[in-house]
Write an enzyme that holds these catalytic residues in place. Structure first.
Site, PDB file in Angstrom:
ATOM      1  N   TYR A  96       0.840  -1.196   0.000  1.00  0.00           N
ATOM      2  CA  TYR A  96       0.000   0.000   0.000  1.00  0.00           C
ATOM      3  C   TYR A  96       0.880   1.254   0.000  1.00  0.00           C
ATOM      4  O   TYR A  96       0.590   2.222  -0.693  1.00  0.00           O
ATOM      5  CB  TYR A  96      -0.935   0.003   1.216  1.00  0.00           C
ATOM      6  CG  TYR A  96      -1.913  -1.143   1.189  1.00  0.00           C
ATOM      7  CD1 TYR A  96      -3.059  -1.093   0.402  1.00  0.00           C
ATOM      8  CD2 TYR A  96      -1.696  -2.283   1.958  1.00  0.00           C
ATOM      9  CE1 TYR A  96      -3.959  -2.142   0.378  1.00  0.00           C
ATOM     10  CE2 TYR A  96      -2.592  -3.344   1.929  1.00  0.00           C
ATOM     11  CZ  TYR A  96      -3.722  -3.275   1.143  1.00  0.00           C
ATOM     12  OH  TYR A  96      -4.600  -4.323   1.114  1.00  0.00           O
ATOM     13  N   CYS A 128      -6.723  -5.871  -7.065  1.00  0.00           N
ATOM     14  CA  CYS A 128      -6.463  -5.385  -5.711  1.00  0.00           C
ATOM     15  C   CYS A 128      -5.846  -6.474  -4.831  1.00  0.00           C
ATOM     16  O   CYS A 128      -5.239  -6.167  -3.808  1.00  0.00           O
ATOM     17  CB  CYS A 128      -7.737  -4.813  -5.090  1.00  0.00           C
ATOM     18  SG  CYS A 128      -9.151  -5.913  -5.158  1.00  0.00           S
ATOM     19  N   HIS A 129      -5.957  -7.730  -5.242  1.00  0.00           N
ATOM     20  CA  HIS A 129      -5.358  -8.821  -4.467  1.00  0.00           C
ATOM     21  C   HIS A 129      -3.829  -8.778  -4.506  1.00  0.00           C
ATOM     22  O   HIS A 129      -3.181  -9.403  -3.675  1.00  0.00           O
ATOM     23  CB  HIS A 129      -5.866 -10.184  -4.964  1.00  0.00           C
ATOM     24  CG  HIS A 129      -5.531 -10.487  -6.390  1.00  0.00           C
ATOM     25  ND1 HIS A 129      -6.285  -9.990  -7.448  1.00  0.00           N
ATOM     26  CD2 HIS A 129      -4.529 -11.212  -6.948  1.00  0.00           C
ATOM     27  CE1 HIS A 129      -5.761 -10.423  -8.582  1.00  0.00           C
ATOM     28  NE2 HIS A 129      -4.689 -11.159  -8.304  1.00  0.00           N
ATOM     29  N   GLU A 155      -1.323 -17.076  -9.244  1.00  0.00           N
ATOM     30  CA  GLU A 155      -0.426 -16.305 -10.096  1.00  0.00           C
ATOM     31  C   GLU A 155       1.032 -16.669  -9.879  1.00  0.00           C
ATOM     32  O   GLU A 155       1.814 -16.701 -10.825  1.00  0.00           O
ATOM     33  CB  GLU A 155      -0.669 -14.811  -9.881  1.00  0.00           C
ATOM     34  CG  GLU A 155      -2.040 -14.383 -10.381  1.00  0.00           C
ATOM     35  CD  GLU A 155      -2.298 -12.890 -10.258  1.00  0.00           C
ATOM     36  OE1 GLU A 155      -1.346 -12.123  -9.975  1.00  0.00           O
ATOM     37  OE2 GLU A 155      -3.453 -12.484 -10.464  1.00  0.00           O
TER      38      GLU A 155
END
Length: 161
Positions: A96, A128-129, A155
């Site tokens: 973040y 957003c993950h 991923e």
């Protein structure tokens, strides 16, 4: 508006379409900021076939980016954050704080970025993950931390090859 529901490895996904066929929402079961389903209009599982196709390809390890038309409704700040999320490469993560810095925000703006991130109406496609806490720990995710972990594992498995 109309909506469709499709099965996925992270559970049913509700895809919300605008009247012009853009994707306005992609929600998981028990999604924290999911509006009431009554607000999505009529269910029609034939809407948004391109979105369903691209999500299926993503979950079958054949797609790393999405190119579906989006209609994201939010504040100008939320829009900036959601646009920045779309630049995080598949299989990678950021924090973040790093996202706030990349947006040119003042130090300490990571909390505001986190709040905007949490209001992302189109999970997975607007990834957003891929945002984690400063120490690398998983922090809040509208679809639940277990789903965030599952998407990151999915991923990472591709990134190993």
């Amino acid at each position: 508006m109309t909506y469709a529901v499709m099965d996925s490895p992270v559970g049913p996904l509700t895809m919300v379409a605008t009247d012009t066929g853009e994707l306005a929402g992609l929600y998981m079961e028990q999604h924290r900021h999911r509006p009431p389903i009554e607000t999505f209009g009529t269910r029609d599982d034939s809407v948004l076939p391109l979105v369903a196709e691209q999500l299926t390809e993503y979950f079958h390890h054949g797609r790393t980016t999405f190119d579906v038309p989006l209609k994201l409704s939010g504040t100008p700040f939320q829009q900036r954050v959601w646009t920045a999320l779309q630049t995080i490469p598949y299989g990678e993560i950021t924090t973040y704080g790093d996202l706030a810095r990349d947006l040119g925000l003042v130090p300490g703006a990571s909390r505001a970025v986190g709040l905007a991130n949490g209001k992302n109406p189109v999970s997975i496609i607007v990834p957003c993950h891929r945002v984690v806490g400063a120490t690398g720990n998983l922090t809040g995710y509208g679809g639940g931390l277990h789903r965030k972990q599952a998407l990151l594992n999915h991923e990472r498995a591709d990134a190993l090859f």
